[in-house]
Write a protein that holds these residues in place. Structure first.
Motif, mmCIF file in Angstrom:
data_model
loop_
_atom_site.group_PDB
_atom_site.id
_atom_site.type_symbol
_atom_site.label_atom_id
_atom_site.label_comp_id
_atom_site.label_asym_id
_atom_site.label_seq_id
_atom_site.Cartn_x
_atom_site.Cartn_y
_atom_site.Cartn_z
ATOM 1 N N HIS A 141 0.840 -1.189 0.000
ATOM 2 C CA HIS A 141 0.000 0.000 0.000
ATOM 3 C C HIS A 141 0.880 1.246 0.000
ATOM 4 O O HIS A 141 1.652 1.472 0.913
ATOM 5 C CB HIS A 141 -0.900 0.007 1.229
ATOM 6 C CG HIS A 141 -1.934 1.063 1.144
ATOM 7 N ND1 HIS A 141 -3.075 0.927 0.387
ATOM 8 C CD2 HIS A 141 -1.972 2.304 1.665
ATOM 9 C CE1 HIS A 141 -3.783 2.030 0.472
ATOM 10 N NE2 HIS A 141 -3.132 2.889 1.227
ATOM 11 N N PRO A 151 0.324 6.042 -5.714
ATOM 12 C CA PRO A 151 0.853 5.052 -6.661
ATOM 13 C C PRO A 151 1.292 5.650 -7.994
ATOM 14 O O PRO A 151 2.279 5.185 -8.582
ATOM 15 C CB PRO A 151 -0.313 4.074 -6.852
ATOM 16 C CG PRO A 151 -1.515 4.756 -6.326
ATOM 17 C CD PRO A 151 -1.063 5.762 -5.326
ATOM 18 N N TRP A 187 5.103 4.984 -9.418
ATOM 19 C CA TRP A 187 5.390 4.317 -10.687
ATOM 20 C C TRP A 187 6.122 5.237 -11.659
ATOM 21 O O TRP A 187 7.098 4.844 -12.290
ATOM 22 C CB TRP A 187 4.101 3.791 -11.331
ATOM 23 C CG TRP A 187 3.680 2.495 -10.732
ATOM 24 C CD1 TRP A 187 2.602 2.266 -9.941
ATOM 25 C CD2 TRP A 187 4.359 1.236 -10.850
ATOM 26 N NE1 TRP A 187 2.558 0.952 -9.555
ATOM 27 C CE2 TRP A 187 3.612 0.285 -10.099
ATOM 28 C CE3 TRP A 187 5.512 0.807 -11.509
ATOM 29 C CZ2 TRP A 187 3.985 -1.053 -9.992
ATOM 30 C CZ3 TRP A 187 5.882 -0.528 -11.409
ATOM 31 C CH2 TRP A 187 5.132 -1.435 -10.664
ATOM 32 N N ARG A 198 -5.389 7.290 -7.209
ATOM 33 C CA ARG A 198 -5.181 5.901 -7.661
ATOM 34 C C ARG A 198 -5.000 5.915 -9.180
ATOM 35 O O ARG A 198 -5.401 6.859 -9.850
ATOM 36 C CB ARG A 198 -6.404 5.029 -7.349
ATOM 37 C CG ARG A 198 -6.952 5.152 -5.957
ATOM 38 C CD ARG A 198 -6.340 4.148 -5.019
ATOM 39 N NE ARG A 198 -5.343 4.829 -4.193
ATOM 40 C CZ ARG A 198 -4.380 4.212 -3.513
ATOM 41 N NH1 ARG A 198 -4.230 2.922 -3.603
ATOM 42 N NH2 ARG A 198 -3.543 4.895 -2.770
#
Lengths: 160, 500
Positions: free
Chosen positions: A4, A8, A12, A70
C-alpha cells in the motif's frame, strides 16, 4: 501481496524516470565525455540522465509520503488489440503485401470495439478502404508498398 | 512602409495559384479530419504531416498552417454540434455553443465562431507583420548562451502554463530531450543510443512519436469510454447572426482577440489558455452574465476569437525564434527541419518569401474557412455522424501508412506502436505527452547551443549568467518555477485549470 503506497501514480512514474535515466546514463558511459569546454558526445546525455534520475527520486519520495490519486483501470483489451493490429500491419506489409496487411489491421483493431459487427456492410467498407489506399497511396502518391508481398508473389501471374 | 512591402511580398507568394491550392487543400483536409470526434489538433496535424513532405518548403508550410486552422475550426464545429470536444481549446466553446445548438441556434453559433475566428485572424496577421521583425532582429543579436537560456525559459514556461503536474511535465521534458539525442551526433559523428539499428542512425522521426502518443494513445483512450455522442442537429439552418447577435458579439470578439494575441505569444500559451481566459473575462464583464452556460452567444464569440488569435500568435515565437510553444508548433519546427530550413531568426531575413508567404496565407486560410465552411456544414455534419467504431480503424490505417511512408520502413510502424504503448501507460500515471514532444524537438538544438556557449567561454558555465540577456531569461525561468512551487500560486493555477 499488495503494497500500500500513498501515491501510486507518483511512485510508478518515479520508478520509470529512475530506470530510464539510469539506462541512458549507462549507455552514455560508452560515449566520450570530453570536458565542459569541449563536450564529447557523452556529456549532455549524462547531465540529462542525472537530472532525470533526480526528478525520479523526488517523484518516488513524494509518492511514498503524499496521498495521491489511484491509477484508473487500464483498458487492456483495446490497448492490446490496437497495438497488436499495428504490429501485424508492420510485419505483414512487405511479406504478404498491403491488401493482407490492411485486412489484418482493420479486422484486429475493429474487434476492440463492442459495437463492431462483421457483416456485409463492414466487408464493403473494408473493400472500399483497401481500394482507396491502393489507388491513393500506391498508385497516386507512389509510396513503395507492395500490393502483393513476397509470400503472395506467385499469385501475381494470375493478375491481368 | 516596411510592413506594406513585407505584406506585399507575402501576398505575391501566397496568392500564387499553387500556394492558394495548397492552402485550400490544407484548410479542407484539416477541417475534415478536425471535425472527427476524438481526434485532437496535434493528432490531426501529425496524421496529415507526411502529405506535405513532398512539397517545396513554402507550399508545405502554407498547407500545414491551413491544416492547423482547419483542425482547430473543425474542433469547434464538433463541440458546438456534439457535446464532445476533441481538444482542450474547444472545451470552452462547447459550454455555450452546445447549449445554443440545443435551443435550435446551431447555425448562428457556427457562424459566430467563424466570424470571430476570421476577425481574430485578420488582426493577428497585422500584429504579426508589426511585431515579428523587431523580435527577429533582437534574436539575431543572440549568441549560443542566450539561445540556450531562451530554450530553457521556453520549456519552463510551457510547463508552468500547461495543465497537469509540474514535476511530471519536467520529467517528460527531460525524457524528450534524451530521446532527441538518439542517432548520429552532429559534432563528433558518433552514434548514440542507436543500438546498432540502421533505422535509428538518423534519429527517431518526430512524426512517429506524435502519431504513437497522440494518435494511437487517443484511440485507446476513446475506446475506454463508451460512445455516448448525441448529435443534436441533423440539419443546420439559419446560418446568419441576427442584428441583435451582431450587437452582442462585437465587444466580446474584440476583447477575445486582444487577450488571445497576448496569451498566444507566451510559450505554453496558444489556443487553450487563450480561450479559457477569454471566457472567464467575458463572464466577469458581460451584461448578460446570467445567460452564460445556457447558450450565451458571447460565450461562443470571445473564446473562439481568442483561441484563433492565440493559435496564430503562437507562430510568432516559432517563426522568429525557433521556439515551439505547444505540440503543434513543435510539429511545425520538425517539418521545417525536414524541409531543410533551420528554424530561428534567420528564416525571416534569409527567406522573406517563405516567412511572409506563410503569414499572409494564414489570413487567406481564415478567409477560406469563413467562405467555405458555412456552405459545407452539411458535409461536416455527415462526417461527425460516422460512428466511432467505423472511424478508428480508418484512422489507424492512415496512421500506419503515413508512418511507413516517412522513410519507407516498417521499423517506424513498430516504433510508433512502442510509443503508443509508452504514451498510454505514462498518461495513466499522470504524465502528459505534450512536454515530451517539446523536449524531443528542442533536445538536439539545446545541446548544440550549450556546447557552443561553453566552447566560447572555455568551459566556464558562468557564461550563462554573465551575459545579461541570458541571465534575465534564466532568472525568469527560475522565478516561474519557484512561483508554481509556492502553495498559494499553485492553488490558483489548479483552479484556473479546473474547468478544463
Amino acid at each position: 501481496m499488495r503494497l500500500h503506497v500513498a501515491g501510486p501514480k507518483d511512485v510508478w512514474a518515479g520508478l520509470i524516470y529512475i530506470a530510464f535515466g539510469g539506462l541512458m546514463f549507462w549507455g552514455a558511459l560508452g560515449y566520450r565525455l570530453g570536458t565542459a569546454g569541449r563536450m564529447g558526445p557523452g556529456y549532455f546525455p549524462r547531465v540529462l540522465a542525472v537530472i532525470l534520475v533526480a526528478i525520479g527520486v523526488v517523484a518516488l519520495v513524494r509518492g511514498l509520503i503524499v496521498r495521491g490519486e489511484r491509477i484508473d483501470g487500464i483498458a487492456w483489451k483495446p490497448l492490446a488489440l490496437i497495438l497488436a493490429s499495428s504490429v501485424l500491419f508492420g510485419l505483414l506489409l512487405e511479406r504478404a503485401g498491403l491488401v493482407v496487411a490492411l485486412v489484418a489491421l482493420v479486422l484486429v483493431s475493429a474487434s476492440a470495439s463492442k459495437e463492431f459487427r462483421f457483416d456485409p456492410k463492414a466487408v464493403a467498407g473494408l473493400v472500399a478502404l483497401i481500394g482507396f489506399c491502393v489507388a491513393a497511396f500506391v498508385k497516386g502518391l507512389g509510396v513503395p508498398m507492395p500490393i502483393l508481398g513476397t509470400w503472395l508473389e506467385p499469385l501475381a501471374v494470375l493478375a491481368p | 512602409m516596411d510592413i506594406l512591402t513585407n505584406l506585399a511580398i507575402g501576398f505575391s507568394t501566397a496568392l500564387s495559384l499553387t500556394n492558394l491550392a495548397y492552402c485550400f487543400v490544407g484548410v479542407f483536409l484539416g477541417t475534415a479530419v478536425g471535425v472527427l470526434p476524438g481526434l485532437g489538433v496535434p493528432a490531426t496535424v501529425a496524421m496529415l504531416l507526411p502529405a506535405t513532405f513532398a512539397l517545396p518548403p513554402v507550399s508545405a508550410l502554407i498547407m500545414l498552417a491551413g491544416i492547423f486552422y482547419g483542425a482547430q475550426y473543425g474542433g469547434s464545429t464538433t463541440s458546438i454540434l456534439v457535446n464532445l470536444p476533441g481538444e482542450t481549446s474547444s472545451v470552452i466553446t462547447a459550454l455555450d455553443g452546445h447549449q445554443m445548438a440545443r435551443q435550435g441556434k446551431a447555425g448562428r453559433a457556427l457562424a459566430t465562431a467563424a466570424i470571430a475566428s476570421f476577425f481574430a485572424g485578420t488582426v493577428c496577421t497585422l500584429l504579426m507583420a508589426m511585431f515579428a521583425p523587431p523580435l527577429g532582429a533582437m534574436a539575431l543579436e543572440f549568441g549560443p548562451a542566450e539561445y540556450f537560456s531562451l530554450m530553457v525559459l521556453g520549456l519552463v514556461a510551457s510547463i508552468v502554463l500547461a495543465s497537469g503536474s509540474i514535476l511530471h511535465a519536467l520529467g517528460m521534458v527531460v525524457i524528450g530531450l534524451l530521446l532527441g539525442l538518439v542517432g548520429t551526433d552532429v559534432n563528433s559523428g558518433a552514434q548514440r543510443y542507436s543500438l546498432g539499428i540502421a533505422e535509428l542512425t538518423d534519429g527517431i522521426n518526430f512524426v512517429v512519436i506524435a502519431m504513437g502518443m497522440f494518435g494511437l494513445g487517443e484511440i485507446v483512450a476513446n475506446l475506454e469510454t463508451a460512445d455516448t455522442r448525441e448529435l443534436m442537429i441533423k440539419k443546420v439552418s439559419g446560418l446568419w447572426p441576427t442584428r441583435e447577435d451582431w450587437r452582442r458579439i462585437r465587444a466580446p470578439i474584440l476583447r477575445g482577440t486582444l487577450l488571445g494575441s497576448v496569451l498566444g505569444l507566451l510559450p505554453g500559451g496558444g489556443a487553450a489558455l487563450a480561450s479559457f481566459g477569454a471566457y472567464a473575462l467575458e463572464k466577469k464583464v458581460s451584461r448578460n452574465r446570467a445567460e452564460f452556460g445556457h447558450g450565451a452567444i458571447e460565450g461562443v464569440a470571445a473564446p473562439e476569437a481568442a483561441n484563433n488569435a492565440g493559435a496564430q500568435m503562437s507562430f510568432v515565437p516559432m517563426l522568429t525564434l525557433g521556439i515551439p510553444s505547444n505540440p503543434v508548433m513543435a510539429l511545425m519546427i520538425g517539418a521545417m527541419v525536414i524541409q531543410g530550413i533551420q528554424p530561428g531568426p534567420g528564416v525571416m531575413t534569409e527567406q522573406p518569401t517563405l516567412f511572409w508567404g506563410v503569414v499572409v496565407s494564414m489570413w487567406i486560410g481564415n478567409l477560406m474557412l469563413l467562405v467555405l465552411n458555412l456552405p459545407l456544414i452539411g458535409l461536416w455534419v455527415k462526417m461527425i455522424s460516422v460512428p466511432y467504431h467505423l472511424l478508428y480503424p480508418t484512422i489507424l490505417v492512415f496512421c500506419a501508412i503515413g508512418v511507413f511512408s516517412l522513410s519507407n520502413t516498417t521499423f517506424d510502424v513498430q516504433l510508433m506502436v512502442l510509443f503508443g504503448l509508452v504514451g498510454y501507460v505514462l498518461k495513466k500515471l499522470g504524465c502528459e505527452p505534450a512536454p515530451m514532444l517539446l523536449g524531443f524537438i528542442l533536445g538536439p538544438m539545446m545541446e548544440e547551443y550549450l556546447r557552443r556557449a561553453l566552447l566560447l567561454s572555455m568551459g566556464d558555465p558562468t557564461t550563462l549568467i554573465t551575459s545579461p540577456i541570458s541571465a534575465v531569461m534564466l532568472a525568469l525561468a527560475a522565478i516561474l518555477l519557484v512561483l508554481v512551487l509556492l502553495p498559494s500560486f499553485g492553488s490558483t493555477r489548479r483552479e484556473a485549470f479546473q474547468d478544463e
